[in-house]
Design an enzyme around this catalytic site. Structure first.
Site, PDB file in Angstrom:
ATOM      1  N   THR A   6      -2.287   6.828  -2.305  1.00  0.00           N
ATOM      2  CA  THR A   6      -3.074   7.812  -1.479  1.00  0.00           C
ATOM      3  C   THR A   6      -2.345   7.933  -0.133  1.00  0.00           C
ATOM      4  O   THR A   6      -1.344   7.344   0.237  1.00  0.00           O
ATOM      5  CB  THR A   6      -4.335   7.506  -1.126  1.00  0.00           C
ATOM      6  N   GLU A   7      -2.726   8.956   0.603  1.00  0.00           N
ATOM      7  CA  GLU A   7      -2.026   9.403   1.989  1.00  0.00           C
ATOM      8  C   GLU A   7      -2.370   8.286   3.074  1.00  0.00           C
ATOM      9  O   GLU A   7      -1.535   8.148   3.794  1.00  0.00           O
ATOM     10  CB  GLU A   7      -2.579  10.717   2.407  1.00  0.00           C
ATOM     11  N   HIS A   8      -3.016   7.409   2.836  1.00  0.00           N
ATOM     12  CA  HIS A   8      -3.250   5.764   3.568  1.00  0.00           C
ATOM     13  C   HIS A   8      -2.505   4.759   3.586  1.00  0.00           C
ATOM     14  O   HIS A   8      -2.880   3.848   4.087  1.00  0.00           O
ATOM     15  CB  HIS A   8      -5.043   5.881   3.669  1.00  0.00           C
TER      16      HIS A   8
END
Length: 522
Positions: free
Chosen positions: A333-335
């Site tokens: 994910t983007e995190h």
């Protein structure tokens, strides 16, 4: 001298008019006690007031972990700049976040930046550069030729500029001073050396600390416990104490919404997904199952918040991970979390049983370097010009999150969601799908309320591929428009598809396929 103090003592040094940056990713790694203490001090003393807040991404769930909603008060908050906003209905009160009300009623200055820009801007502040320059976001709502990222009429200052360099256009985010940084970790020693052994994410904690100290500001760290100095291996300490001014201990800090602590989010365990419950049968599950058919093996695949993040769960449920086959799917994910299973809902952002972790800023280096070839993202609107919108529609202002960075840098895109929304009811069986009650709101519109990403333009000019997947139809985005390629059995093309769009697809495929029957099996 010990840096450990109470939350009220730590926030007492925040002055009126300060610029305050805070970490947090929905319920993950949110320094809730410190944000709460700011609000309590303001309610008691009327100070600190007129603050400008920088949240690289939406912080808190606005319910049990209130996050940014603690500081959502006129007079306390002058301005907010955030990479995303949180807008759930509180099941106990039936109300949406106070921050959303302030934005709707134009009571504060509010700006929405892509999370990638929010993260990378901190790096430029930390190295005393004049600003952050990027092509990502050109032609979207953050482009000054459109809204410039502004959410309210009070937001008069242009925080993003259009500039030309070497004959090409860029978006430019000028840096400015940060006075206070609020970060979070698992534990600290009395000097402030911070470790993250109980956190599933690191996010922007280090980036905020570096940026604030470069400005001569103060950094407050919330932790769950304090340990003795020199009792941890140096590899465990991710932020040195020289960057930390005050330590606030909250032994009850939550790992994430509804979860005090769960070691399965930290990795280092055998895979065990027995806790997971299958998605209930419905249109969202059909969409997730169809999206799962697109996920490639041995390719880094990134999943955004919303309908797309349900796809990995259906992959587990439908047996695609049997044996060690999950090792063939490289999910993120983007995190910053890699491997394991991407979670959805309030647990989105971290993965269950991950294998590796990058901090938030480095993850966007990874994304912007083109390393996530396949991306699955949600959509709220898709318009006749080939633009997708997830950032602002109706009374909702969720912002872009990582959407723009992910979409711009992927090679192959899928956009997922139901065909209509607002009261949609379907009958689903092994024979297919029928519409029992059509949604009130059409999502295929002539003009999107906001452009989060110009899909068709980038298919045409940059060679991206894109599909739109719904419960009743699948479209291919071609350089000249949408092509209807698949239809669910039981769905009437004219009544259930074409008449539920404000515009017509460019064409219907000569061999219009029927969506696979096992997508609809309970």
């Amino acid at each position: 001298m010990s840096k450990v103090c109470s939350a009220s003592e730590a926030v007492s040094m925040i002055r009126d008019g300060s610029n305050v940056a805070s970490v947090g990713v929905i319920g993950w790694i949110t320094p809730d006690s410190i944000l709460k203490a700011i609000r309590e001090r303001y309610d008691a003393d009327g100070s600190p007031g007129n603050l400008s807040f920088y949240f690289p991404c939406g912080t808190g769930d606005s319910m049990g972990i209130r996050g940014m909603d603690w500081v959502a008060a006129p007079g306390l908050m002058k301005r907010i700049v955030s990479g995303s906003y949180v807008n759930p209905v509180n099941p106990q009160t039936g109300r949406r976040p106070e921050l959303m009300r302030l934005i709707r009623e134009n009571q504060i200055e509010a700006y929405s930046w892509p999370i990638g820009a929010s993260m990378h801007w901190l790096r430029e502040v930390a190295r005393n550069s004049p600003g952050y320059m990027t092509k990502i976001g050109l032609g979207t709502y953050v482009d000054p030729r459109q809204q410039g990222g502004k959410l309210t009429d009070r937001s008069e200052e242009d925080l993003i500029r259009l500039v030309e360099f070497d004959g090409e256009e860029y978006l430019y985010y000028p840096t400015r001073k940060l006075d206070v940084g609020i970060i979070r970790a698992t534990s600290a020693d009395e000097f402030g050396n911070l470790s993250f052994e109980g956190e599933a994410l690191m996010s922007s904690s280090l980036a905020i600390a570096l940026a604030v100290k470069a400005c001569g500001g103060k950094v407050i760290a919330q932790v769950g416990s304090v340990t003795g100095r020199r009792t941890r291996a140096v590899q465990e300490v991710k932020i040195p104490g020289v960057l930390v001014d005050h330590i606030v201990v909250d032994s009850e800090q939550m790992m994430v919404t509804d979860t005090h602590f769960d070691s399965a989010y930290l990795g280092g365990q055998s895979l065990d997904f027995s806790r997971l419950a299958p998605l209930p049968m419905g249109p969202d599950k059909v969409v997730a199952r169809r999206a799962a058919r697109e996920v490639p093996r041995k390719t880094v695949s990134i999943f955004g918040f919303g309908a797309s993040s349900d796809a990995p769960l259906t992959m587990w449920e439908d047996g695609l991970f049997e044996g060690d086959k999950i090792n063939d799917y490289w999910m993120t994910t983007e995190h910053g979390t890699f491997g394991g299973l991407v979670m959805s809902g309030w647990q989105f952002s971290a993965n269950l049983h991950p294998e590796a972790l990058l901090d938030g800023l480095s993850q966007f280096d990874f994304i912007n370097g083109g390393n996530c070839k396949f991306a699955a993202l949600a959509f709220a609107q898709f318009d006749s010009h080939g633009n997708v919108n997830v950032s602002r529609f109706g009374t909702f202002n969720p912002g872009a999150g990582g959407f723009i960075d992910i979409a711009h840098n992927a090679r192959d895109l899928i956009f997922t969601g139901t065909f209509t929304t607002g009261g949609l009811v379907t009958d689903i069986s092994s024979q297919g799908l029928s519409i029992a009650n059509e949604g009130r709101v059409q999502k295929f519109v002539n003009n999107a309320e906001q452009i989060t990403y110009p899909v068709m333009k980038n298919v045409r000019e940059r060679g991206q591929t894109a599909k739109i997947i719904t419960e009743r139809a699948v479209f291919q985005v071609e350089p000249d428009g949408l092509v209807l390629t698949e239809i669910a059995q039981g769905v009437d093309v004219r009544k259930d598809v074409l008449e539920q769009m404000e515009f017509r697809p460019k064409r219907i495929a000569e061999e219009l396929k029927t969506m696979e029957s096992d997508l609809f099996k309970a």
